[in-house]
Design a protein around this motif. Structure first.
Motif, PDB file in Angstrom:
ATOM      1  N   LEU A  37      20.664  62.767  37.855  1.00  0.00           N
ATOM      2  CA  LEU A  37      21.185  63.772  37.389  1.00  0.00           C
ATOM      3  C   LEU A  37      20.836  63.511  35.786  1.00  0.00           C
ATOM      4  O   LEU A  37      20.531  64.565  34.973  1.00  0.00           O
ATOM      5  CB  LEU A  37      22.659  63.822  37.604  1.00  0.00           C
ATOM      6  CG  LEU A  37      23.260  65.093  36.575  1.00  0.00           C
ATOM      7  CD1 LEU A  37      22.532  66.376  37.149  1.00  0.00           C
ATOM      8  CD2 LEU A  37      24.946  65.119  36.768  1.00  0.00           C
ATOM      9  N   LYS A  38      21.220  62.416  35.459  1.00  0.00           N
ATOM     10  CA  LYS A  38      20.910  62.039  33.904  1.00  0.00           C
ATOM     11  C   LYS A  38      19.444  62.101  33.359  1.00  0.00           C
ATOM     12  O   LYS A  38      18.966  62.764  32.262  1.00  0.00           O
ATOM     13  CB  LYS A  38      21.305  60.661  33.433  1.00  0.00           C
ATOM     14  CG  LYS A  38      21.104  60.344  32.089  1.00  0.00           C
ATOM     15  CD  LYS A  38      21.627  58.922  32.048  1.00  0.00           C
ATOM     16  CE  LYS A  38      21.535  58.360  30.249  1.00  0.00           C
ATOM     17  NZ  LYS A  38      21.862  56.818  30.014  1.00  0.00           N
ATOM     18  N   ALA A  39      18.396  61.696  34.162  1.00  0.00           N
ATOM     19  CA  ALA A  39      17.149  61.703  34.096  1.00  0.00           C
ATOM     20  C   ALA A  39      16.675  63.157  33.975  1.00  0.00           C
ATOM     21  O   ALA A  39      15.674  63.556  33.115  1.00  0.00           O
ATOM     22  CB  ALA A  39      16.321  60.765  35.149  1.00  0.00           C
ATOM     23  N   SER A  40      16.943  64.084  35.001  1.00  0.00           N
ATOM     24  CA  SER A  40      16.652  65.333  34.812  1.00  0.00           C
ATOM     25  C   SER A  40      17.091  65.918  33.768  1.00  0.00           C
ATOM     26  O   SER A  40      16.667  67.136  33.435  1.00  0.00           O
ATOM     27  CB  SER A  40      17.298  66.045  36.240  1.00  0.00           C
ATOM     28  OG  SER A  40      18.629  66.215  36.228  1.00  0.00           O
ATOM     29  N   THR A  41      18.267  65.762  33.377  1.00  0.00           N
ATOM     30  CA  THR A  41      19.021  66.481  32.184  1.00  0.00           C
ATOM     31  C   THR A  41      18.170  66.155  30.761  1.00  0.00           C
ATOM     32  O   THR A  41      17.988  67.104  30.150  1.00  0.00           O
ATOM     33  CB  THR A  41      20.558  65.992  32.120  1.00  0.00           C
ATOM     34  OG1 THR A  41      20.978  66.244  33.112  1.00  0.00           O
ATOM     35  CG2 THR A  41      21.270  66.674  31.050  1.00  0.00           C
ATOM     36  N   LEU A  42      17.703  64.933  30.801  1.00  0.00           N
ATOM     37  CA  LEU A  42      16.949  64.516  29.654  1.00  0.00           C
ATOM     38  C   LEU A  42      15.677  64.770  29.677  1.00  0.00           C
ATOM     39  O   LEU A  42      14.832  64.493  28.684  1.00  0.00           O
ATOM     40  CB  LEU A  42      17.158  62.878  29.413  1.00  0.00           C
ATOM     41  CG  LEU A  42      18.449  62.439  29.213  1.00  0.00           C
ATOM     42  CD1 LEU A  42      18.569  60.865  29.047  1.00  0.00           C
ATOM     43  CD2 LEU A  42      19.007  62.719  27.715  1.00  0.00           C
ATOM     44  N   ARG A  43      15.209  65.343  30.805  1.00  0.00           N
ATOM     45  CA  ARG A  43      13.770  65.671  30.841  1.00  0.00           C
ATOM     46  C   ARG A  43      13.343  67.079  29.933  1.00  0.00           C
ATOM     47  O   ARG A  43      14.127  67.973  29.974  1.00  0.00           O
ATOM     48  CB  ARG A  43      13.502  65.925  32.237  1.00  0.00           C
ATOM     49  CG  ARG A  43      11.821  66.002  32.401  1.00  0.00           C
ATOM     50  CD  ARG A  43      11.395  66.368  34.059  1.00  0.00           C
ATOM     51  NE  ARG A  43      11.950  65.140  34.785  1.00  0.00           N
ATOM     52  CZ  ARG A  43      12.884  65.169  35.769  1.00  0.00           C
ATOM     53  NH1 ARG A  43      13.478  66.286  36.142  1.00  0.00           N
ATOM     54  NH2 ARG A  43      13.386  64.053  36.515  1.00  0.00           N
ATOM     55  N   ASP A  44      12.321  67.184  29.344  1.00  0.00           N
ATOM     56  CA  ASP A  44      11.837  68.316  28.716  1.00  0.00           C
ATOM     57  C   ASP A  44      13.139  68.947  27.518  1.00  0.00           C
ATOM     58  O   ASP A  44      13.453  69.825  27.466  1.00  0.00           O
ATOM     59  CB  ASP A  44      11.562  69.404  29.614  1.00  0.00           C
ATOM     60  CG  ASP A  44      10.689  69.139  30.669  1.00  0.00           C
ATOM     61  OD1 ASP A  44       9.755  68.450  30.379  1.00  0.00           O
ATOM     62  OD2 ASP A  44      10.455  69.521  31.977  1.00  0.00           O
ATOM     63  N   LEU A  45      13.140  67.738  26.881  1.00  0.00           N
ATOM     64  CA  LEU A  45      14.325  67.861  25.628  1.00  0.00           C
ATOM     65  C   LEU A  45      13.433  68.909  24.327  1.00  0.00           C
ATOM     66  O   LEU A  45      12.481  68.602  24.287  1.00  0.00           O
ATOM     67  CB  LEU A  45      14.846  66.721  25.122  1.00  0.00           C
ATOM     68  CG  LEU A  45      15.831  66.142  25.939  1.00  0.00           C
ATOM     69  CD1 LEU A  45      16.355  64.604  25.282  1.00  0.00           C
ATOM     70  CD2 LEU A  45      17.109  66.768  26.137  1.00  0.00           C
ATOM     71  N   SER A  46      14.407  69.722  24.089  1.00  0.00           N
ATOM     72  CA  SER A  46      13.722  70.359  22.921  1.00  0.00           C
ATOM     73  C   SER A  46      13.457  69.332  21.215  1.00  0.00           C
ATOM     74  O   SER A  46      13.872  68.286  21.506  1.00  0.00           O
ATOM     75  CB  SER A  46      14.798  71.717  22.228  1.00  0.00           C
ATOM     76  OG  SER A  46      15.966  70.996  21.852  1.00  0.00           O
ATOM     77  N   ALA A  47      12.713  69.958  20.818  1.00  0.00           N
ATOM     78  CA  ALA A  47      12.419  69.098  19.226  1.00  0.00           C
ATOM     79  C   ALA A  47      13.950  68.774  18.787  1.00  0.00           C
ATOM     80  O   ALA A  47      13.611  67.365  18.461  1.00  0.00           O
ATOM     81  CB  ALA A  47      11.564  69.830  18.374  1.00  0.00           C
ATOM     82  N   PRO A  48      14.753  69.384  18.274  1.00  0.00           N
ATOM     83  CA  PRO A  48      16.012  69.153  18.043  1.00  0.00           C
ATOM     84  C   PRO A  48      16.899  68.208  18.682  1.00  0.00           C
ATOM     85  O   PRO A  48      17.274  67.087  18.064  1.00  0.00           O
ATOM     86  CB  PRO A  48      16.724  70.322  17.572  1.00  0.00           C
ATOM     87  CG  PRO A  48      15.876  71.454  17.608  1.00  0.00           C
ATOM     88  CD  PRO A  48      14.745  70.852  18.662  1.00  0.00           C
ATOM     89  N   LEU A  96      16.965  60.200  18.767  1.00  0.00           N
ATOM     90  CA  LEU A  96      16.157  59.374  18.169  1.00  0.00           C
ATOM     91  C   LEU A  96      17.379  58.756  17.308  1.00  0.00           C
ATOM     92  O   LEU A  96      17.472  57.747  16.706  1.00  0.00           O
ATOM     93  CB  LEU A  96      15.097  59.809  17.539  1.00  0.00           C
ATOM     94  CG  LEU A  96      14.023  59.966  18.301  1.00  0.00           C
ATOM     95  CD1 LEU A  96      12.801  60.600  17.541  1.00  0.00           C
ATOM     96  CD2 LEU A  96      13.388  58.643  19.146  1.00  0.00           C
ATOM     97  N   GLN A  97      18.184  59.364  16.808  1.00  0.00           N
ATOM     98  CA  GLN A  97      19.450  59.380  15.753  1.00  0.00           C
ATOM     99  C   GLN A  97      20.629  58.683  16.508  1.00  0.00           C
ATOM    100  O   GLN A  97      21.689  58.308  15.808  1.00  0.00           O
ATOM    101  CB  GLN A  97      19.832  60.430  15.019  1.00  0.00           C
ATOM    102  CG  GLN A  97      18.707  60.897  14.207  1.00  0.00           C
ATOM    103  CD  GLN A  97      19.250  62.441  13.483  1.00  0.00           C
ATOM    104  OE1 GLN A  97      20.169  62.860  13.655  1.00  0.00           O
ATOM    105  NE2 GLN A  97      18.329  63.036  12.967  1.00  0.00           N
TER     106      GLN A  97
END
Length: 370
Positions: free
Chosen positions: A213-224, A230-231
């Motif tokens: 579930l975590k992997a699918s949620t983090l997939r295809d994140l927007s630029a922001p 990264l922060q």
């Protein structure tokens, strides 16, 4: 691991190396020596979390509803009280002890009077506690006004002390039950009738489900969202509050699977070590215990790290890792109480229909596991 294994006659004998490390306690140490008071208040993390949440509420940046934010603030205030009360009581005891020590030193050349450093530490910590008590009272009064319940400032500490007394009573009863269980477990090991330890840590499916579930949620994140990641921002700032809540639910389901293992390790670990030193544990069970203890510790820390990242709806992660396991234990206890109550109802409703009762019990247990 605290013990070293020595094989003898097909069983594992274990010699104690040092004391088992117990989780950090919020309670003051019990000692006749002068207490070394901490530099910071035990509630320091809760105070910081409270201030951040309050700021987000005032500035309208809280991602949760206003009512949810106020409830979280009330809970954090009560947590600040809970963490401070044992130390407030200990300050009074320490003050009496130092006074008695000074009095003995007047009449006996062998007695050692309290040092200026001892008195200074006590005075300094007492000043911090008094300031925190006043701050809690002021914040409770403010919360009461904004929530339409004035006068909360005068009530919060009496309520907190009452809750503390109830918790202390329950804790005393629990300790007695644990002592009885310890003796029973020791007897079982001596008679070779002790329940064997599991061969693997439960909850594999829930751990895999959470990671997927975590992997699918983090997939295809927007630029922001990628920039926020990264922060090292918390989950609500990266994936949003709804997805964070979904992950928190999956993480809690993951916790529930090993709560029984944690409780058994806490209840029977000491008895197991004692039995092992007496050669009453076979090698296979000793190996399973070692594996289970190690893997449980790893899972506890992994869940804490995930809880810190997921944080709450406001994106405040301070202390979330420390809160998730007590919350998991509380939820597990409530579910067990619910099962017990429903089983009693089933037995009363069908006193002679044992098969129906058993089917009801199996259904209830399956619901809890799911």
């Amino acid at each position: 691991m605290i013990l070293k294994a020595k094989k003898k006659g097909g069983t594992t004998r274990r010699t104690q190396k040092n004391d088992r490390k117990m989780p950090h306690s919020v309670f003051p140490p019990k000692s006749k020596a002068a207490t070394k008071f901490p530099e910071d208040l035990p509630s320091a993390a809760a105070v910081k979390c409270y201030e951040l949440l309050k700021a987000s509420l005032i500035s309208k940046r809280c991602t949760a509803t206003e009512q949810d934010c106020k409830k979280q603030l009330r809970d954090l205030l009560m947590e600040r009280c809970r963490l401070q009360i044992p130390w407030m009581q200990h300050i009074q005891q320490e003050r009496q002890r130092l006074r008695a020590a000074a009095e003995r030193a007047k009449w006996s050349s062998c007695a050692t009077p309290p040092t200026a450093d001892d008195v200074g530490q006590l005075d300094n910590f007492e000043e911090k506690c008094i300031a925190e008590s006043l701050n809690v009272k002021e914040e409770a009064e403010w919360l009461g006004r904004v929530d339409g319940a004035p006068g909360l400032g005068a009530r919060i500490w009496p309520i907190a002390f009452e809750l503390h007394a109830k918790a202390a009573k329950l804790n005393s009863e629990k300790e007695q039950l644990l002592r009885n269980h310890h003796e029973k477990t020791l007897k079982a090991y001596a008679e070779r009738t002790a329940k064997p330890w599991p061969s693997e840590l439960p909850g594999i499916a829930q751990r895999v489900s959470y990671e997927q579930l975590k992997a699918s949620t983090l997939r295809d994140l927007s630029a922001p969202a990628q920039a926020a990641m990264l922060q090292s921002r918390s989950a609500p700032h990266i994936i949003g509050a709804p997805a964070s809540r979904q992950l928190r639910a999956a993480l809690m389901a993951r916790c529930q699977q090993i709560v029984p293992v944690i409780q058994r390790l806490q209840c029977e670990g000491k008895a197991f070590n004692t039995a092992a030193t007496q050669g009453q544990v076979d090698d296979q069970d000793a190996a399973r215990f070692l594996m289970l203890e190690t893997n449980t510790r790893v899972e506890i820390n992994a869940v804490k790290a995930e809880a810190e990242w997921l944080s709450d709806d406001a994106g405040i992660s301070i202390g979330m890792g420390d809160h998730i396991w007590p919350a998991a234990l509380e939820i597990h206890a409530k579910k067990r109480a619910q099962i017990s109550k429903q089983i009693q109802v089933a037995q009363i409703s069908h006193p002679q229909d044992k098969k129906s009762t058993y089917r009801c019990v199996d259904s209830l247990i399956a619901d809890v596991i799911d």
